[in-house]
Design a protein around this motif. Structure first.
Motif, PDB file in Angstrom:
ATOM      1  N   ALA A   8      27.100  -2.662  33.108  1.00  0.00           N
ATOM      2  CA  ALA A   8      27.487  -1.845  31.951  1.00  0.00           C
ATOM      3  C   ALA A   8      28.098  -2.770  30.914  1.00  0.00           C
ATOM      4  N   LYS A   9      27.973  -2.402  29.657  1.00  0.00           N
ATOM      5  CA  LYS A   9      28.638  -3.179  28.612  1.00  0.00           C
ATOM      6  C   LYS A   9      29.048  -2.259  27.467  1.00  0.00           C
TER       7      LYS A   9
ATOM      8  N   ASP B  87      20.833  -5.202  20.052  1.00  0.00           N
ATOM      9  CA  ASP B  87      22.001  -6.082  20.227  1.00  0.00           C
ATOM     10  C   ASP B  87      22.213  -6.399  21.721  1.00  0.00           C
ATOM     11  N   ASN B  88      21.108  -6.719  22.371  1.00  0.00           N
ATOM     12  CA  ASN B  88      21.116  -7.000  23.811  1.00  0.00           C
ATOM     13  C   ASN B  88      21.944  -5.978  24.586  1.00  0.00           C
ATOM     14  N   LEU B  89      21.712  -4.704  24.253  1.00  0.00           N
ATOM     15  CA  LEU B  89      22.277  -3.536  24.944  1.00  0.00           C
ATOM     16  C   LEU B  89      23.711  -3.184  24.519  1.00  0.00           C
ATOM     17  N   HIS B  90      24.253  -3.848  23.520  1.00  0.00           N
ATOM     18  CA  HIS B  90      25.533  -3.374  22.974  1.00  0.00           C
ATOM     19  C   HIS B  90      25.320  -2.166  22.063  1.00  0.00           C
ATOM     20  N   TYR B  91      24.071  -1.941  21.678  1.00  0.00           N
ATOM     21  CA  TYR B  91      23.701  -0.732  20.955  1.00  0.00           C
ATOM     22  C   TYR B  91      22.757   0.068  21.852  1.00  0.00           C
TER      23      TYR B  91
ATOM     24  N   TRP C  50       5.913   5.974  18.078  1.00  0.00           N
ATOM     25  CA  TRP C  50       7.049   6.886  18.244  1.00  0.00           C
ATOM     26  C   TRP C  50       7.870   6.425  19.441  1.00  0.00           C
ATOM     27  N   ALA C  51       9.106   6.935  19.521  1.00  0.00           N
ATOM     28  CA  ALA C  51      10.023   6.375  20.533  1.00  0.00           C
ATOM     29  C   ALA C  51      10.758   7.439  21.339  1.00  0.00           C
ATOM     30  N   TRP C  52      11.131   7.026  22.530  1.00  0.00           N
ATOM     31  CA  TRP C  52      12.047   7.749  23.411  1.00  0.00           C
ATOM     32  C   TRP C  52      13.194   6.803  23.721  1.00  0.00           C
ATOM     33  N   GLY C  53      14.132   7.301  24.491  1.00  0.00           N
ATOM     34  CA  GLY C  53      15.137   6.403  25.045  1.00  0.00           C
ATOM     35  C   GLY C  53      16.543   6.718  24.614  1.00  0.00           C
ATOM     36  N   ALA C  54      17.469   6.615  25.572  1.00  0.00           N
ATOM     37  CA  ALA C  54      18.887   6.844  25.293  1.00  0.00           C
ATOM     38  C   ALA C  54      19.667   5.538  25.359  1.00  0.00           C
ATOM     39  N   TYR C  55      19.244   4.652  26.241  1.00  0.00           N
ATOM     40  CA  TYR C  55      19.980   3.388  26.416  1.00  0.00           C
ATOM     41  C   TYR C  55      19.209   2.201  25.851  1.00  0.00           C
ATOM     42  N   VAL C  56      17.885   2.315  25.877  1.00  0.00           N
ATOM     43  CA  VAL C  56      17.031   1.287  25.267  1.00  0.00           C
ATOM     44  C   VAL C  56      15.989   2.021  24.429  1.00  0.00           C
ATOM     45  N   GLY C  57      15.403   1.329  23.449  1.00  0.00           N
ATOM     46  CA  GLY C  57      14.324   1.935  22.683  1.00  0.00           C
ATOM     47  C   GLY C  57      13.025   1.774  23.450  1.00  0.00           C
ATOM     48  N   GLN C  58      12.311   2.871  23.677  1.00  0.00           N
ATOM     49  CA  GLN C  58      11.024   2.811  24.381  1.00  0.00           C
ATOM     50  C   GLN C  58       9.968   3.372  23.441  1.00  0.00           C
TER      51      GLN C  58
END
Lengths: 447, 70
Positions: A262-263, A386-390, A310-318
């Motif tokens: 987690a970060k 941002d390497n998962l900070h966003y 188009w995109a999905w995703g809550a923690y990463v953009g997919q």
């Protein structure tokens, strides 16, 4: 006969464990023999990460990239994950059974409905309710409900709306319950491979992180909750100490691991808003209020004939490309596919922070990271903002690229790319979570 | 399920194992009940339906929404 015991702590973050290990004396006994950080899956999300760890297969063999997956022939319809999706895959538990070894699986993510193994299974947080058949064999359910006093907690899921102290106390209760069930099964059923996975740290990371992290943009000074996360790790350590009494630390193999870390999360990137701004996702009309892309699709607001991505995703953009031959109204020719992927990735890699400052955005193309028979519908592009900070958000109608809250509420932390792995043996160096299955298989072969 | 019964034979060794299993773990009232259950489970595996009923699916979706996945 060697027994293999695995304690999974979902979302246990390496930097926290490394920093706090002196306060976790029972875990330290294992940590001191062998400890390493291991790279999680892309994306670092619970279901794919654990099932890759326990199968040793690339996510493309499992077709997993989330807790749900897109229904072929649709743009936004999704199906929920269930064990039926992976029932033909050989996991370490199937391997153990083939060696005539008995297994116990306790709360292992991805095991509902419970597979019919030689041994005992208590399913995970996908269990719909306590009325569901969440154990194998079925009669074990009665025992689980009995030892938990009829108040069996499947998951602590409503944590974003819960008062933090209430949440903390509920997570403590959940940890106590989970260990009670695990120790009961360890004592009452024969096993050669035991895997138990706790979800409480994951639930805490998303909501209690801001209390201990003074650099968090939404840090809250609260002397009591400042230690909240550490206290939960300590609670796990204390209960794990009772588990160690049921094991022979000199003979049994003991593994403690997580699936991802987690970060700190600063913001979410509204990925579909970016795609709309760049003309890659076309709407017939703007929605009257913020809504998910799925809702907009159901209202007929998306112009799929002219949409590129188009995109999905809550923690990463997919992100998916509207590819001819794969999508119902695909408009990108297969010959253009890779070039279009690179153009879309270029747009997303340039997303900045709200002040225009560059972010460390990392882009993965499907062809570089996934292999296997189930890659067709996996996201074409995955972006770690941002390497998962966003984090990410798939809603539209927000009118901005960044937001703190999604419909689902705010998150203190995002999932991070490294997990923990410790074992009371000297083992070969491992670098990714995918390597774990082979280590467990080798250990199961020992007499 | 029909209540009509037929008689089959199994080895004494297996019968004793089942009896011991039931006495240790509970959950079944007789060896016949155990065997009928196991056979039904094995046969139903081939025709297993969806993992979730509509109602179950909504429960899980509600939970996943709260968790932030939907």
């Amino acid at each position: 006969m060697v027994r293999v015991f695995v304690l999974g702590i979902d979302c246990a973050e390496p930097t926290q464990v490394e920093q706090w290990i002196d306060e976790l004396p029972n875990l330290k006994q294992i940590y001191e023999t062998f400890y390493t950080r291991v790279l999680s899956t892309v994306p670092p999300i619970t279901i794919p990460a654990w099932l890759v760890a326990f199968s040793g297969l690339n996510p493309g063999y499992l077709g997993l990239y989330d807790l749900k997956f897109r229904r072929p022939g649709t743009y936004t319809d999704m199906e929920l994950y269930s064990y039926n999706v992976v029932k033909d895959i050989e996991f370490v538990w199937n391997y153990a059974n083939a060696l005539k070894k008995r297994v116990i699986l306790c709360f292992v993510p991805g095991t509902y409905p419970p597979p019919r193994l030689q041994g005992v299974v208590v399913s995970d947080f996908f269990t719909p309710s306590i009325e569901s058949g969440f154990t194998w064999p079925p009669f074990v359910k009665k025992e689980i409900l009995s030892i938990t006093g009829g108040e069996y907690i499947i998951d602590v899921y409503d944590y974003k709306r819960m008062e933090p102290r209430k949440l903390f106390n509920l997570l403590v209760k959940k940890i106590e319950q989970d260990f009670k069930v695990m120790r009961y099964l360890m004592k009452n059923y024969r096993w050669d491979l035991f895997i138990g996975v706790l979800m409480s740290i994951d639930r805490a990371q998303h909501t209690l992180w801001k209390f201990f992290d003074k650099e968090h943009p939404r840090h809250v000074h609260d002397p009591e909750l400042e230690q909240g996360l550490l206290k939960l790790y300590k609670k796990i350590d204390e209960e794990f100490g009772e588990v160690l009494k049921l094991l022979d630390i000199d003979r049994d193999v003991i593994v403690v691991m997580s699936d991802h870390g987690a970060k700190r999360m600063y913001y979410r990137v509204n990925v579909n808003e970016v795609l709309i701004q760049e003309g890659l996702l076309k709407l017939k009309e703007r929605p009257a209020r913020p809504m998910t892309l799925q809702e907009a699709d159901k209202q007929g607001l998306v112009d799929w004939d002219r949409t590129i991505a188009w995109a999905w995703g809550a923690y990463v953009g997919q992100v998916w490309i509207n590819l001819q031959g794969r999508e119902p109204r695909g408009c990108v020719r297969p010959s253009e596919y890779e070039d279009v992927c690179k153009q879309v990735a270029d747009v997303l890699s340039k997303v900045t922070d709200p002040d225009g400052k560059k972010l460390n955005n990392i882009v993965y193309f499907k062809w570089d990271i996934y292999e296997g028979p189930k890659t067709t519908y996996m996201p074409d592009i995955t972006v770690y903002f941002d390497n998962l900070h966003y984090g990410a958000n798939d809603m539209i109608g927000l009118g901005s690229v960044h937001s703190i809250e999604a419909l689902k509420g705010a998150d203190d932390s995002n999932h991070a790319e490294y997990a923990i792995f410790m074992i009371n043996r000297k083992v070969e160096k491992l670098s990714t979570i995918q390597n774990v299955a082979n280590i467990l298989k080798k250990l199961l072969q020992e007499e | 399920m029909t209540s009509e019964k037929v008689t089959i034979s199994i080895s004494k060794e297996v019968y004793d194992k089942i009896l011991k299993y039931i006495q240790t773990h509970g959950g079944f009232n007789s060896v016949e009940e155990f065997i009928e259950f196991v056979i039904n489970e094995v046969l139903s595996e081939e025709t297993a339906g969806p993992a979730y009923s509509k109602e179950d699916e909504e429960k899980i979706k509600e939970r996943l929404r709260a968790l932030g996945y939907l």
